[in-house]
Design an enzyme around this catalytic site. Structure first.
Site, mmCIF file in Angstrom:
data_model
loop_
_atom_site.group_PDB
_atom_site.id
_atom_site.type_symbol
_atom_site.label_atom_id
_atom_site.label_comp_id
_atom_site.label_asym_id
_atom_site.label_seq_id
_atom_site.Cartn_x
_atom_site.Cartn_y
_atom_site.Cartn_z
ATOM 1 N N GLY A 11 0.821 -1.203 0.000
ATOM 2 C CA GLY A 11 0.000 0.000 0.000
ATOM 3 C C GLY A 11 0.851 1.247 0.000
ATOM 4 O O GLY A 11 0.550 2.213 0.697
ATOM 5 N N SER A 13 1.488 3.352 -2.506
ATOM 6 C CA SER A 13 1.240 4.329 -3.580
ATOM 7 C C SER A 13 0.540 5.593 -3.096
ATOM 8 O O SER A 13 0.592 6.630 -3.755
ATOM 9 C CB SER A 13 0.382 3.687 -4.677
ATOM 10 O OG SER A 13 -0.795 3.126 -4.107
ATOM 11 N N SER A 149 -3.101 0.496 14.381
ATOM 12 C CA SER A 149 -3.881 1.731 14.496
ATOM 13 C C SER A 149 -4.234 2.020 15.944
ATOM 14 O O SER A 149 -4.302 1.094 16.766
ATOM 15 C CB SER A 149 -5.189 1.606 13.702
ATOM 16 O OG SER A 149 -6.066 2.680 14.020
ATOM 17 N N GLN A 159 -16.948 1.092 12.582
ATOM 18 C CA GLN A 159 -15.713 0.345 12.299
ATOM 19 C C GLN A 159 -15.692 -1.027 12.975
ATOM 20 O O GLN A 159 -14.632 -1.562 13.278
ATOM 21 C CB GLN A 159 -14.514 1.171 12.804
ATOM 22 C CG GLN A 159 -14.323 2.503 12.093
ATOM 23 C CD GLN A 159 -13.137 3.271 12.632
ATOM 24 O OE1 GLN A 159 -13.044 3.547 13.818
ATOM 25 N NE2 GLN A 159 -12.202 3.595 11.746
ATOM 26 N N TYR A 162 -13.521 -3.191 11.136
ATOM 27 C CA TYR A 162 -12.167 -2.660 10.917
ATOM 28 C C TYR A 162 -11.303 -2.745 12.173
ATOM 29 O O TYR A 162 -10.178 -3.240 12.121
ATOM 30 C CB TYR A 162 -12.299 -1.213 10.469
ATOM 31 C CG TYR A 162 -11.013 -0.443 10.387
ATOM 32 C CD1 TYR A 162 -10.646 0.453 11.383
ATOM 33 C CD2 TYR A 162 -10.168 -0.602 9.291
ATOM 34 C CE1 TYR A 162 -9.468 1.176 11.305
ATOM 35 C CE2 TYR A 162 -8.985 0.129 9.214
ATOM 36 C CZ TYR A 162 -8.647 1.006 10.214
ATOM 37 O OH TYR A 162 -7.469 1.724 10.157
ATOM 38 N N LYS A 166 -7.210 -4.305 13.115
ATOM 39 C CA LYS A 166 -6.054 -3.535 13.590
ATOM 40 C C LYS A 166 -5.504 -4.131 14.895
ATOM 41 O O LYS A 166 -4.297 -4.135 15.132
ATOM 42 C CB LYS A 166 -6.448 -2.077 13.744
ATOM 43 C CG LYS A 166 -6.846 -1.398 12.430
ATOM 44 C CD LYS A 166 -5.645 -1.140 11.529
ATOM 45 C CE LYS A 166 -5.486 -2.084 10.382
ATOM 46 N NZ LYS A 166 -4.387 -1.691 9.477
#
Ligand SMILES: NC(=O)C1=CN([C@@H]2O[C@H](COP(=O)(O)OP(=O)(O)OC[C@H]3O[C@@H](n4cnc5c(N)ncnc54)[C@H](OP(=O)(O)O)[C@@H]3O)[C@@H](O)[C@H]2O)C=CC1
Ligand SMILES: C[C@H](O)[C@@H]1OC(=O)[C@H](O)[C@@H]1O
Length: 259
Positions: A11, A13, A149, A159, A162, A166
């Site tokens: 990741g 970019s 995170s 989240q 998500y 993490k």
């Protein structure tokens, strides 16, 4: 601090990964920059795989762009092969790629939950495993830095799919640090706070959350990708020679500022 080192950034970019890629190059490393979609047009020239590669080369370092979905078991092998082909080795992995499509819990599609887990946790596991195998074969140690995170430690209403990923990445680094210690491979995680990137630009701009976050951050600003990149360079370098199984909050004081 990283002269002559070979670094893989997943990741890399855009966003934090672009900050890590640039910081690693500025410290003297050559970088394999992983990306997933041709997003340059969508995100403009300030970031995007071509801009990151150009910036690394402008610093006098070598850069190789490698497309691949970290949730694909083959991508980790592709990234390692690219680093070995181009630079002869792998010294550092920054396992950074991740997604956070905000969504309410009750009506969240199972497919979305599984996608976030596949990218953020399983992807990090598989790329870390591929890089560690190469480092062990090389026999001169290495460093793995996972982007966890602040959300490993606290929740987010949108989240629920998500934040567990993490926490998983953080916990994985603790366990991998134990088994890789005998090989001289250090494994640590970085826990960014609110960093202004494409992932959360909408959340962090002109919203109630944005106002709340601004009040909650003692240093008075959002973090930047370079704020994370600098800490990644430290963890990759010999300055962190005795640091493994650790995590570093890089959040401007947000986590501790309850009242
Ligand atoms: N922004 C923040 O406030 C915080 C972010 N984080 C974490 O930091 C990491 C980076 O986030 P951020 O920079 O904000 O996100 P961005 O959306 O700005 O960038 C995400 C990067 O990951 C790449 N990527 C996305 N999906 C995949 C995939 N399946 N395989 C390979 N690469 C992929 C993207 O590639 P492409 O350009 O090709 O799409 C892009 O380079 C994530 O792990 C996130 O959880 C943690 C705490 C705070
Ligand atoms: C996407 C979030 O805004 C960002 O990413 C995280 O991991 C934290 O939740 C940050 O706020």
């Amino acid at each position: 601090m990283l002269q002559g080192k070979s670094v893989i950034v997943t990741g890399g970019s855009r966003g934090i990964g672009a900050g890590i890629s640039r910081a690693m190059a500025k410290a003297g490393a050559d970088v394999v920059v992983n990306y997933f979609n041709e997003n340059d047009a969508e995100y403009g020239q300030t970031d995007g795989i071509e801009a990151v590669v150009a910036d690394i080369e402008a610093m006098g370092q070598r850069a190789v762009a490698v497309e691949g979905n970290v949730a694909d078991p083959e991508t980790g092998h592709k990234l390692v092969a690219a680093a070995v082909d181009a630079f002869g080795k792998v010294d550092v992995l920054s396992s950074n790629a991740g997604i956070c499509p905000f969504h309410a819990f009750l009506d969240m599609p199972v497919e979305l939950m599984r996608q976030v887990s596949a990218v953020n946790y399983e992807g990090s596991f598989m790329v870390s495993q591929a890089a560690a195998r190469q480092m062990v074969a090389q026999g001169h140690g290495g460093a793995i830095i996972a982007t966890s995170s602040i959300s490993a430690l606290v929740g987010g209403e949108l989240q629920s799919h998500y934040t567990p990923t993490k926490a998983a990445v953080h916990a994985m680094m603790q366990s991998v640090a134990i088994s890789m210690g005998r090989h001289g491979i250090r494994c640590n995680s970085i826990m960014p706070g609110a960093i202004m990137t494409d992932l959360n630009r909408d959340v962090l701009t002109g919203t109630e959350t944005a106002e709340y976050f601004q009040k909650r951050i003692p240093l008075g600003r959002y973090g930047t990708p370079d704020d994370i990149g600098q800490v990644a360079v430290f963890l990759a370098s010999d300055m962190a020679a005795y640091v493994t199984g650790a995590s570093i909050l890089v959040d401007g004081g947000m986590f501790v500022n309850l009242q």
